[in-house]
Motif scaffolding. Structure first.
Motif, PDB file in Angstrom:
ATOM      1  N   ALA A  87       0.846  -1.196   0.000  1.00 43.06           N
ATOM      2  CA  ALA A  87       0.000   0.000   0.000  1.00 43.06           C
ATOM      3  C   ALA A  87       0.882   1.247   0.000  1.00 43.06           C
ATOM      4  O   ALA A  87       1.951   1.267   0.604  1.00 43.06           O
ATOM      5  N   VAL A  88       0.423   2.280  -0.698  1.00 41.64           N
ATOM      6  CA  VAL A  88       1.142   3.550  -0.759  1.00 41.64           C
ATOM      7  C   VAL A  88       0.228   4.634  -0.206  1.00 41.64           C
ATOM      8  O   VAL A  88      -0.923   4.757  -0.620  1.00 41.64           O
ATOM      9  N   ASP A  89       0.734   5.408   0.723  1.00 46.55           N
ATOM     10  CA  ASP A  89      -0.020   6.517   1.299  1.00 46.55           C
ATOM     11  C   ASP A  89       0.786   7.799   1.204  1.00 46.55           C
ATOM     12  O   ASP A  89       2.017   7.769   1.027  1.00 46.55           O
ATOM     13  N   GLU A  90       0.081   8.903   1.313  1.00 47.98           N
ATOM     14  CA  GLU A  90       0.721  10.214   1.253  1.00 47.98           C
ATOM     15  C   GLU A  90       1.143  10.658   2.639  1.00 47.98           C
ATOM     16  O   GLU A  90       0.478  10.365   3.626  1.00 47.98           O
ATOM     17  N   VAL A  91       2.258  11.357   2.684  1.00 43.88           N
ATOM     18  CA  VAL A  91       2.773  11.951   3.907  1.00 43.88           C
ATOM     19  C   VAL A  91       2.849  13.442   3.645  1.00 43.88           C
ATOM     20  O   VAL A  91       3.569  13.884   2.750  1.00 43.88           O
ATOM     21  N   MET A  92       2.090  14.215   4.400  1.00 46.82           N
ATOM     22  CA  MET A  92       1.994  15.641   4.118  1.00 46.82           C
ATOM     23  C   MET A  92       3.083  16.464   4.806  1.00 46.82           C
ATOM     24  O   MET A  92       3.137  17.666   4.641  1.00 46.82           O
ATOM     25  N   SER A  93       3.973  15.830   5.524  1.00 40.02           N
ATOM     26  CA  SER A  93       5.089  16.538   6.157  1.00 40.02           C
ATOM     27  C   SER A  93       6.074  17.012   5.092  1.00 40.02           C
ATOM     28  O   SER A  93       6.324  16.322   4.107  1.00 40.02           O
ATOM     29  N   GLN A  94       6.624  18.172   5.320  1.00 36.59           N
ATOM     30  CA  GLN A  94       7.624  18.729   4.416  1.00 36.59           C
ATOM     31  C   GLN A  94       9.002  18.147   4.739  1.00 36.59           C
ATOM     32  O   GLN A  94       9.277  17.789   5.881  1.00 36.59           O
ATOM     33  N   VAL A  95       9.855  18.067   3.733  1.00 36.69           N
ATOM     34  CA  VAL A  95      11.241  17.662   3.964  1.00 36.69           C
ATOM     35  C   VAL A  95      11.914  18.813   4.718  1.00 36.69           C
ATOM     36  O   VAL A  95      11.835  19.968   4.285  1.00 36.69           O
ATOM     37  N   PRO A  96      12.545  18.522   5.853  1.00 37.15           N
ATOM     38  CA  PRO A  96      13.180  19.597   6.626  1.00 37.15           C
ATOM     39  C   PRO A  96      14.243  20.338   5.821  1.00 37.15           C
ATOM     40  O   PRO A  96      15.024  19.739   5.083  1.00 37.15           O
TER      41      PRO A  96
END
Length: 131
Positions: A87-96
């Motif tokens: 399964a693939v999900d989105e991660v809404m965190s920005q790359v630091p």
């Protein structure tokens, strides 16, 4: 301004990707098209996905799997893939910013964008009873 040539076939492919939340592969796009009554050749589906990617209407995701997946969400976000079920999900965190600054310093590159893919075990697989 980009010129678009959205044929009915390309529009159908775009609609499938845009309305999917599971980042479908080309084969999954094809299956969904057939389920909706469309009769497109595999070549047409692949060419449409390439066209839509080239025109930046969708993103092709190469997540270490054999088959690319497609995402119509173009805002800056990351992805996480389940190492059990895929399964693939989105991660809404920005790359630091510290990460990109460090990569730029270490490599000499001028960073224009980033995409991080996390791996792990999704809640559904983690909660499955062990036999």
């Amino acid at each position: 301004m980009r010129t678009l040539n959205l044929t009915s076939q390309r529009q159908a492919v775009y609609d499938i990707v845009r309305n999917s939340h599971d980042h479908p592969t080309a084969a999954e796009v094809m299956t969904r098209l057939v389920e909706q009554g469309h009769n497109l050749a595999y070549g047409t589906v692949y060419n449409s996905l390439r066209y839509l990617s080239d025109k930046q209407m969708i993103r092709e995701l190469k997540l270490g799997e054999a088959a690319s997946r497609y995402d119509a969400r173009l805002d800056d976000h990351q992805h996480i893939i389940c190492e059990v079920c895929g399964a693939v999900d989105e991660v809404m965190s920005q790359v630091p910013r510290e990460w990109t600054d460090r990569v730029a310093k270490d490599t000499g590159y001028s960073i224009t964008h980033s995409h991080v893919v996390f791996g792990g075990v999704c809640p559904a697989c983690r909660n499955k009873p062990v036999n």
